[in-house]
Design a protein around this motif. Structure first.
Motif, PDB file in Angstrom:
ATOM      1  N   LEU A  91       0.856  -1.175   0.000  1.00  0.00           N
ATOM      2  CA  LEU A  91       0.000   0.000   0.000  1.00  0.00           C
ATOM      3  C   LEU A  91       0.893   1.226   0.000  1.00  0.00           C
ATOM      4  N   ALA A  92       0.666   2.139  -0.953  1.00  0.00           N
ATOM      5  CA  ALA A  92       1.515   3.322  -1.055  1.00  0.00           C
ATOM      6  C   ALA A  92       0.685   4.521  -1.499  1.00  0.00           C
ATOM      7  N   GLY A  93       1.029   5.689  -0.964  1.00  0.00           N
ATOM      8  CA  GLY A  93       0.322   6.906  -1.334  1.00  0.00           C
ATOM      9  C   GLY A  93       0.247   7.877  -0.172  1.00  0.00           C
ATOM     10  N   LYS A  94      -0.657   8.836  -0.284  1.00  0.00           N
ATOM     11  CA  LYS A  94      -0.781   9.881   0.727  1.00  0.00           C
ATOM     12  C   LYS A  94      -2.122   9.788   1.443  1.00  0.00           C
ATOM     13  N   LEU A  95      -2.093  10.140   2.716  1.00  0.00           N
ATOM     14  CA  LEU A  95      -3.299  10.220   3.534  1.00  0.00           C
ATOM     15  C   LEU A  95      -3.339  11.607   4.143  1.00  0.00           C
ATOM     16  N   ASN A  96      -4.396  12.369   3.833  1.00  0.00           N
ATOM     17  CA  ASN A  96      -4.523  13.738   4.319  1.00  0.00           C
ATOM     18  C   ASN A  96      -5.611  13.829   5.388  1.00  0.00           C
ATOM     19  N   LEU A  97      -5.225  14.305   6.565  1.00  0.00           N
ATOM     20  CA  LEU A  97      -6.148  14.437   7.679  1.00  0.00           C
ATOM     21  C   LEU A  97      -6.226  15.885   8.133  1.00  0.00           C
ATOM     22  N   SER A  98      -7.405  16.289   8.574  1.00  0.00           N
ATOM     23  CA  SER A  98      -7.581  17.607   9.185  1.00  0.00           C
ATOM     24  C   SER A  98      -8.327  17.381  10.490  1.00  0.00           C
ATOM     25  N   ILE A  99      -7.731  17.806  11.603  1.00  0.00           N
ATOM     26  CA  ILE A  99      -8.330  17.517  12.902  1.00  0.00           C
ATOM     27  C   ILE A  99      -8.390  18.767  13.767  1.00  0.00           C
ATOM     28  N   SER A 120       4.992   2.816   3.412  1.00  0.00           N
ATOM     29  CA  SER A 120       5.048   3.604   2.175  1.00  0.00           C
ATOM     30  C   SER A 120       3.894   4.594   2.077  1.00  0.00           C
ATOM     31  N   VAL A 121       3.147   4.733   3.176  1.00  0.00           N
ATOM     32  CA  VAL A 121       2.063   5.720   3.230  1.00  0.00           C
ATOM     33  C   VAL A 121       2.582   6.975   3.916  1.00  0.00           C
ATOM     34  N   ASP A 122       2.430   8.114   3.278  1.00  0.00           N
ATOM     35  CA  ASP A 122       2.814   9.400   3.850  1.00  0.00           C
ATOM     36  C   ASP A 122       1.568  10.098   4.387  1.00  0.00           C
ATOM     37  N   LYS A 276     -17.035  11.789  -1.503  1.00  0.00           N
ATOM     38  CA  LYS A 276     -15.584  11.684  -1.643  1.00  0.00           C
ATOM     39  C   LYS A 276     -15.194  10.366  -2.299  1.00  0.00           C
ATOM     40  N   ASN A 277     -14.390  10.451  -3.347  1.00  0.00           N
ATOM     41  CA  ASN A 277     -13.859   9.253  -4.002  1.00  0.00           C
ATOM     42  C   ASN A 277     -12.568   8.872  -3.283  1.00  0.00           C
ATOM     43  N   LEU A 278     -12.688   7.999  -2.303  1.00  0.00           N
ATOM     44  CA  LEU A 278     -11.542   7.658  -1.474  1.00  0.00           C
ATOM     45  C   LEU A 278     -10.477   6.888  -2.251  1.00  0.00           C
ATOM     46  N   SER A 279      -9.228   7.263  -2.021  1.00  0.00           N
ATOM     47  CA  SER A 279      -8.106   6.548  -2.627  1.00  0.00           C
ATOM     48  C   SER A 279      -7.960   5.180  -1.948  1.00  0.00           C
ATOM     49  N   ASN A 280      -7.114   4.332  -2.509  1.00  0.00           N
ATOM     50  CA  ASN A 280      -6.873   3.021  -1.897  1.00  0.00           C
ATOM     51  C   ASN A 280      -6.307   3.164  -0.486  1.00  0.00           C
ATOM     52  N   VAL A 281      -5.444   4.168  -0.299  1.00  0.00           N
ATOM     53  CA  VAL A 281      -4.870   4.412   1.027  1.00  0.00           C
ATOM     54  C   VAL A 281      -5.964   4.838   2.004  1.00  0.00           C
ATOM     55  N   ALA A 282      -6.817   5.754   1.568  1.00  0.00           N
ATOM     56  CA  ALA A 282      -7.903   6.235   2.425  1.00  0.00           C
ATOM     57  C   ALA A 282      -8.868   5.099   2.780  1.00  0.00           C
ATOM     58  N   LYS A 283      -9.191   4.268   1.809  1.00  0.00           N
ATOM     59  CA  LYS A 283     -10.077   3.128   2.076  1.00  0.00           C
ATOM     60  C   LYS A 283      -9.443   2.173   3.086  1.00  0.00           C
ATOM     61  N   ALA A 284      -8.155   1.955   2.920  1.00  0.00           N
ATOM     62  CA  ALA A 284      -7.455   1.050   3.840  1.00  0.00           C
ATOM     63  C   ALA A 284      -7.461   1.614   5.255  1.00  0.00           C
ATOM     64  N   PHE A 285      -7.278   2.918   5.384  1.00  0.00           N
ATOM     65  CA  PHE A 285      -7.281   3.539   6.712  1.00  0.00           C
ATOM     66  C   PHE A 285      -8.675   3.480   7.325  1.00  0.00           C
TER      67      PHE A 285
END
Length: 307
Positions: A91-99, A120-122, A276-285
């Motif tokens: 699994l690789a890519g970016k995960l953007n969070l706002s809290i 490999s997830v940033d 929201k069209n979640l990315s593979n990383v977002a779905k995994a999270f």
């Protein structure tokens, strides 16, 4: 020229922050180490990348162009790493969070094992106020948000995470007569509020209005940490989430005021837009949180509830 990717990364961060000290903090390096690498990078160019005027660092026009090129190079390197990992089945890519600011005491624990399992997830995590979080969600600037109050105007999906209990707290020297504080006597104190738009402020205002408490003196601060430090210093009293003050309570720096009607209780939620069209990383999270949230709460927050 024989500069390294590490030097490009350091110069990019220095150019972005206009500060060697701040860059060293964000890169988890010592200031001397950053300064040495910055000098080695500069020595490979005939033109100056930056200049020091007084105590301030300024990036030159040439330096800005190099910083832009460095950003492109590092982005391409990251893309290569992502592609390599994807071909390897990782699994690789970016995960953007706002809290919201108080959630910073909880979200890292929901992230830790996920990141360890997927190196490999940033992750980019913006810690800000409620209004800015909702704006980021609306503008599709983040994958997920962590809030205690659900925005009514947005169509969202959510995972309920954990209870968010709020108590009236005071400094250790605050005088209390008897086991229970007479709520009518609170108006003698200075009330410390969060900024407008904060869910904690809204909860505090509603409680005071409901109990007809007259506010004679008040002060506004823009972060939960600032409120906590002000209460510890004896500047005033405030309603605060228990999750951010447990160490201060344990150390005896703060005390909970035993007041009828408290604690106030809401719930932390991980939310995202329905559209929201979640990315593979977002779905995994999302799936990871759904499957593991109870274990994380039991292990990491065993004493967040006070009754």
């Amino acid at each position: 020229m024989n500069y390294t990717l590490h030097q490009l990364e350091i110069f990019k961060k220095v150019a972005e922050l206009k500060s060697v000290t701040k860059a060293s903090e964000q890169l988890f390096m010592s200031q001397p180490a950053v300064s040495i690498q910055l000098k080695n990078f500069q020595d490979q160019f005939k033109l100056p990348l930056f200049e020091i005027v007084g105590r301030k660092l300024y990036i030159t026009e040439f330096g800005n162009e190099i910083a832009k090129a460095a950003t492109k190079i590092l982005d391409e390197v990251q893309a290569i790493n992502y592609k390599s990992n994807l071909f390897e089945g990782k699994l690789a890519g970016k995960l953007n969070l706002s809290i919201v600011s108080t959630a910073k005491y909880a979200m890292p624990y929901f992230l830790t094992d996920f990141i360890k399992e997927n190196d490999s997830v940033d992750v980019t995590m913006d810690v800000t106020n409620k209004m800015s979080v909702i704006r980021a969600l609306e503008n599709n600037e983040c994958d997920f948000a962590m809030v205690s109050t659900i925005p009514k105007k947005l169509k969202i999906e959510r995972i309920e995470l954990m209870s968010n209990q709020m108590f009236f707290v005071a400094g250790k020297d605050y005088k209390v007569e008897g086991k229970e504080v007479n709520i009518k006597n609170l108006n003698k104190s200075i009330f410390l509020f969060r900024e407008n738009g904060s869910a904690t402020r809204l909860a505090m205002e509603r409680f005071l209005i409901k109990n007809k408490i007259e506010i004679i003196k008040k002060m506004e601060l823009t972060s939960n940490e600032a409120v906590k430090q002000a209460v510890i210093a004896g500047l005033g009293i405030s309603i605060m989430p228990i999750i951010g003050i447990q160490q201060a309570l344990k150390n005896g720096e703060l005390q909970i005021l035993n007041i009828k009607g408290l604690p106030l209780e809401t719930n932390w939620n991980l939310i995202w837009l329905k559209t929201k069209n979640l990315s593979n990383v977002a779905k995994a999270f999302r799936d990871y949180i759904s499957e593991n949230k109870n274990d994380i709460i039991d292990q990491q927050f065993p004493i967040t509830q006070i009754t």
